[in-house]
Structures are given as C-alpha cells and as structure tokens.
Design an enzyme around this catalytic site. Structure first.
Site, PDB file in Angstrom:
ATOM      1  N   TYR A   1      -2.025  -1.132  10.608  1.00  0.00           N
ATOM      2  CA  TYR A   1      -2.107  -1.336   9.153  1.00  0.00           C
ATOM      3  C   TYR A   1      -0.898  -0.695   8.466  1.00  0.00           C
ATOM      4  O   TYR A   1      -0.193  -1.340   7.694  1.00  0.00           O
ATOM      5  CB  TYR A   1      -3.406  -0.730   8.607  1.00  0.00           C
ATOM      6  CG  TYR A   1      -3.560  -0.877   7.106  1.00  0.00           C
ATOM      7  CD1 TYR A   1      -4.021  -2.075   6.556  1.00  0.00           C
ATOM      8  CD2 TYR A   1      -3.242   0.164   6.226  1.00  0.00           C
ATOM      9  CE1 TYR A   1      -4.160  -2.227   5.177  1.00  0.00           C
ATOM     10  CE2 TYR A   1      -3.373   0.016   4.855  1.00  0.00           C
ATOM     11  CZ  TYR A   1      -3.837  -1.177   4.337  1.00  0.00           C
ATOM     12  OH  TYR A   1      -3.969  -1.328   2.981  1.00  0.00           O
TER      13      TYR A   1
ATOM     14  N   LYS B   1       2.222  -2.595   6.413  1.00  0.00           N
ATOM     15  CA  LYS B   1       2.547  -2.389   4.991  1.00  0.00           C
ATOM     16  C   LYS B   1       4.016  -1.972   4.836  1.00  0.00           C
ATOM     17  O   LYS B   1       4.683  -2.371   3.879  1.00  0.00           O
ATOM     18  CB  LYS B   1       1.590  -1.362   4.367  1.00  0.00           C
ATOM     19  CG  LYS B   1       0.140  -1.865   4.276  1.00  0.00           C
ATOM     20  CD  LYS B   1       0.016  -3.156   3.480  1.00  0.00           C
ATOM     21  CE  LYS B   1      -1.409  -3.600   3.258  1.00  0.00           C
ATOM     22  NZ  LYS B   1      -1.516  -4.860   2.490  1.00  0.00           N
TER      23      LYS B   1
ATOM     24  N   SER C   1       0.860  -1.193   0.000  1.00  0.00           N
ATOM     25  CA  SER C   1       0.000   0.000   0.000  1.00  0.00           C
ATOM     26  C   SER C   1       0.890   1.234   0.000  1.00  0.00           C
ATOM     27  O   SER C   1       2.025   1.182   0.491  1.00  0.00           O
ATOM     28  CB  SER C   1      -0.863   0.018   1.260  1.00  0.00           C
ATOM     29  OG  SER C   1      -1.505   1.272   1.408  1.00  0.00           O
TER      30      SER C   1
HETATM   31  N1  LIG Z   1      -8.831  -0.666  -0.906  1.00  0.00           N
HETATM   32  C1  LIG Z   1      -7.824   0.166  -0.841  1.00  0.00           C
HETATM   33  O1  LIG Z   1      -7.984   1.389  -0.938  1.00  0.00           O
HETATM   34  C2  LIG Z   1      -6.428  -0.353  -0.661  1.00  0.00           C
HETATM   35  C3  LIG Z   1      -5.365   0.549  -0.739  1.00  0.00           C
HETATM   36  C4  LIG Z   1      -4.054   0.087  -0.598  1.00  0.00           C
HETATM   37  C5  LIG Z   1      -3.810  -1.247  -0.390  1.00  0.00           C
HETATM   38  N2  LIG Z   1      -4.862  -2.121  -0.302  1.00  0.00           N
HETATM   39  C6  LIG Z   1      -4.522  -3.527  -0.078  1.00  0.00           C
HETATM   40  O2  LIG Z   1      -5.034  -4.308  -1.149  1.00  0.00           O
HETATM   41  C7  LIG Z   1      -5.344  -5.628  -0.706  1.00  0.00           C
HETATM   42  C8  LIG Z   1      -6.786  -5.934  -1.055  1.00  0.00           C
HETATM   43  O3  LIG Z   1      -7.602  -4.943  -0.455  1.00  0.00           O
HETATM   44  P1  LIG Z   1      -9.173  -4.815  -0.747  1.00  0.00           P
HETATM   45  O4  LIG Z   1      -9.535  -3.425  -0.437  1.00  0.00           O
HETATM   46  O5  LIG Z   1      -9.491  -5.399  -2.068  1.00  0.00           O
HETATM   47  O6  LIG Z   1      -9.720  -5.753   0.431  1.00  0.00           O
HETATM   48  P2  LIG Z   1     -11.162  -6.379   0.689  1.00  0.00           P
HETATM   49  O7  LIG Z   1     -12.135  -5.966  -0.372  1.00  0.00           O
HETATM   50  O8  LIG Z   1     -11.465  -6.051   2.111  1.00  0.00           O
HETATM   51  O9  LIG Z   1     -10.878  -7.959   0.531  1.00  0.00           O
HETATM   52  C9  LIG Z   1      -9.984  -8.616   1.374  1.00  0.00           C
HETATM   53  C10 LIG Z   1      -9.688  -9.986   0.793  1.00  0.00           C
HETATM   54  O10 LIG Z   1      -8.712 -10.643   1.597  1.00  0.00           O
HETATM   55  C11 LIG Z   1      -9.192 -11.950   1.954  1.00  0.00           C
HETATM   56  N3  LIG Z   1      -8.625 -12.314   3.254  1.00  0.00           N
HETATM   57  C12 LIG Z   1      -8.577 -11.585   4.393  1.00  0.00           C
HETATM   58  N4  LIG Z   1      -7.971 -12.265   5.368  1.00  0.00           N
HETATM   59  C13 LIG Z   1      -7.601 -13.461   4.845  1.00  0.00           C
HETATM   60  C14 LIG Z   1      -6.932 -14.614   5.358  1.00  0.00           C
HETATM   61  N5  LIG Z   1      -6.521 -14.675   6.641  1.00  0.00           N
HETATM   62  N6  LIG Z   1      -6.722 -15.672   4.535  1.00  0.00           N
HETATM   63  C15 LIG Z   1      -7.134 -15.628   3.238  1.00  0.00           C
HETATM   64  N7  LIG Z   1      -7.780 -14.576   2.694  1.00  0.00           N
HETATM   65  C16 LIG Z   1      -8.017 -13.504   3.492  1.00  0.00           C
HETATM   66  C17 LIG Z   1     -10.703 -11.794   1.997  1.00  0.00           C
HETATM   67  O11 LIG Z   1     -11.336 -13.078   1.887  1.00  0.00           O
HETATM   68  P3  LIG Z   1     -12.903 -13.258   2.353  1.00  0.00           P
HETATM   69  O12 LIG Z   1     -13.739 -12.570   1.307  1.00  0.00           O
HETATM   70  O13 LIG Z   1     -13.115 -14.719   2.383  1.00  0.00           O
HETATM   71  O14 LIG Z   1     -13.011 -12.590   3.703  1.00  0.00           O
HETATM   72  C18 LIG Z   1     -10.917 -10.896   0.776  1.00  0.00           C
HETATM   73  O15 LIG Z   1     -10.880 -11.659  -0.402  1.00  0.00           O
HETATM   74  C19 LIG Z   1      -5.064  -5.621   0.810  1.00  0.00           C
HETATM   75  O16 LIG Z   1      -3.787  -6.127   1.056  1.00  0.00           O
HETATM   76  C20 LIG Z   1      -5.143  -4.140   1.161  1.00  0.00           C
HETATM   77  O17 LIG Z   1      -4.425  -3.830   2.323  1.00  0.00           O
HETATM   78  C21 LIG Z   1      -6.146  -1.703  -0.434  1.00  0.00           C
END
Ligand SMILES: NC(=O)c1ccc[n+]([C@@H]2O[C@H](COP(=O)([O-])OP(=O)(O)OC[C@H]3O[C@@H](n4cnc5c(N)ncnc54)[C@H](OP(=O)(O)O)[C@@H]3O)[C@@H](O)[C@H]2O)c1
Length: 263
Positions: A170, A174, A150
């Site tokens: 968080y 990261k 991130s």
């Molecule tokens: N959204 C943003 O603005 C943003 C910005 C920067 C970085 N990120 C990073 O991008 C990545 C994806 O983010 P997102 O926003 O798409 O997240 P999200 O929509 O909240 O989805 C999280 C995903 O991670 C899976 N997960 C969580 N814990 C797990 C575990 N212990 N074992 C296996 N799977 C697990 C969840 O599975 P389930 O559906 O089964 O719970 C889901 O598929 C993350 O690393 C996040 O920190 C996001």
C-alpha cells in the site's frame, strides 16, 4: 457586480469519481453534487451504488449516475468514460480515488497481494487518468484530474510507538501514484490538463474501521489535531483543484492530514 464571497459553482461541470459510492469517494461525490456538478460515480461491486447515486441526485437536484467498472481493466475504463461523456458530459474533471490495501507482514506478502494493490492504486489510477485525457485531448477541451494518494506516500504508519502498520505494498503504491501524478502533469500541461494529488491522513472509513481501537487511538494521539478526519474534510482541497480557482495548480501533492507530517 460580482457576488460577495468566494464561490465554487460547478453547474457547468461534470465530474467522474472512482470509488465514489462510499468513504472518501462518497464525500467527494456529495461535495461535487452540492456545488452543482453532474457526477458519475464509478464503483466495483457494491450493490447499493445506483441507489446512493439516485438519493444524491434528488437531494441536490443534479444528474448523478452510478457506473459499474473495474478500473484495473483499461478497455472497460475507456469505454465507461466515453459512455459517461455522452450521457452526463462533457466531462470536465476526474477524481481517481478508488484504492485498496492488504495489511500483512512483508515476509508473508506474495505477488497476488502485489497485484491486488498495484492493479487498483497505480494501474487503476493510470487507466482512469488516461481515459479522461483521451476525451480531452481529442476534443481539445482540457480538464483537471485529482488523484487520491495518501500521506503514506511519505511515511510508514505506526500501530504503536516504533511499530509499523504492515502494509508495504500500500505505502509503495501511494509513493508510486504520487510520482505518477507529477509525470502526467508534466506531459499533459500542453493539453491544458492539470494533475494533482490530494493525500489524506487518517480518515474514518471502511478502510480504517477494521483496525483495532487501541491502534486507532495511538494513531490519533500521535498527530497534531489529535483525531481522525471525517471523509467530508477531504472535499475542500479537491473542489479547489477541480475548480477554475485552481487554474495555476498542477503537479503538486496536497496533504490533508491533521498535521501528521510535521513529525
Ligand atoms: N481511509 C483512510 O484513512 C485513507 C487515508 C489515506 C488515503 N486513503 C485513500 O483514499 C481512497 C479512498 O479510501 P476509503 O478509505 O474511502 O476506501 P473505502 O471506503 O475502502 O472505499 C474504496 C472504494 O474504492 C472502490 N474500488 C476499489 N477497487 C476498485 C476497482 N478495482 N474499480 C473500481 N472501484 C474500486 C470501492 O468500490 P466498491 O464499493 O464497489 O467495492 C469503494 O468505492 C483510497 O485511494 C485510499 O487509499 C484513505
């Protein structure tokens, strides 16, 4: 004669995407499938993951399967990767994308919160990378790993001018995982394993949807492109790193953040 254009053909590839059933991970799974790869979607508890895999599989006419696995559990992760290698493999790439956040003022955080975040964002990524590397080192195949970190590895997100979004576990997870990627790249280059991070800025997913509209408006207005990204806008960088065009790319952090870090 080579075909015109710059082609990303993944029909000889098999990619594992952790957290590949929704959000940014789903966009990665979809892009891999569109490029022709076999895709293994790893999820933790979402009931609809197998259905999502089946739909994508039909849409792009490629093999896609969902596997339930908590990536915090090292043994289960190694076991699952080995099953995937047999059922869909040989595995050629990994996107270690699963991640979570706890938003709470630092004075209220406790060790349970720490474990909740670090067990997925750092240990879960490590377990996934190690499980993939075990497949590749034993078979001398090599491979490419992309870790979703991130922009928060570098900055503290704001909710208003000079006011922090309270998520120190968080942000620090990261920072840790971006550094972890460099260390793995250094250790595993000898096995022809490349490791990089894709570090998104603000993206419209479940992780950001719960935030107050005012906060999201402030965040969007404070970055050069003036808006949050859609998940599919993260996919190009990952495709490049997992492709043969990325053969000299390792140990780097690639920001896809709408320009946020210029400030
Ligand atoms: N959204 C943003 O603005 C943003 C910005 C920067 C970085 N990120 C990073 O991008 C990545 C994806 O983010 P997102 O926003 O798409 O997240 P999200 O929509 O909240 O989805 C999280 C995903 O991670 C899976 N997960 C969580 N814990 C797990 C575990 N212990 N074992 C296996 N799977 C697990 C969840 O599975 P389930 O559906 O089964 O719970 C889901 O598929 C993350 O690393 C996040 O920190 C996001």
């Amino acid at each position: 004669m080579s075909p015109k254009g710059f082609v990303f053909d993944f029909s000889d590839k098999c990619i594992i995407v952790t957290g590949g059933n929704r959000g940014i991970g789903y966009a990665f799974s979809r892009a891999m499938a569109q490029a022709g790869a076999r895709v293994a979607i790893i999820y933790r508890s979402s009931k609809d993951a197998p259905e999502i895999a089946e739909k994508l599989s039909k849409e792009f006419d490629v093999k896609i399967k969902a596997y339930q696995c908590n990536v915090s559990d090292a043994e289960k992760t190694t076991e699952t990767f080995s099953t995937i290698d047999k059922e869909l493999g040989p595995v050629t790439g990994l996107i270690a994308n699963a991640g979570v956040s706890v938003v709470k003022p630092a004075l209220e955080l406790n060790s349970e919160d720490f474990q909740q975040v670090f067990n997925v964002n750092v240990l879960g990524v490590f377990n996934s990378a190690q499980a993939a590397a075990k497949l590749w080192v034993h078979s001398k195949r090599g491979g490419s790993i992309v870790i979703t970190s991130s922009m928060s590895s570098q900055i503290i997100n704001q909710v208003a001018p000079n006011k922090a979004l309270t998520q120190v576990f968080y942000n620090s997870s990261k920072g840790a995982v971006s550094n972890l990627a460099k260390g793995l790249a250094a250790e595993w280059a000898q096995y022809n394993i490349r490791v990089n991070t894709v570090s998104p800025g603000y993206v419209n997913t479940d992780q950001t949807a719960h935030m107050d509209k005012k906060i999201r408006e402030h965040q969007a207005s404070n970055l050069p492109l003036g808006r949050f990204a859609e998940p599919h806008e993260m996919a190009g960088q990952a495709i490049l790193l997992l492709s043969d065009h990325g053969s000299y790319m390792t140990g780097a952090e690639y920001f896809v953040d709408g320009g946020q870090l210029v400030w």
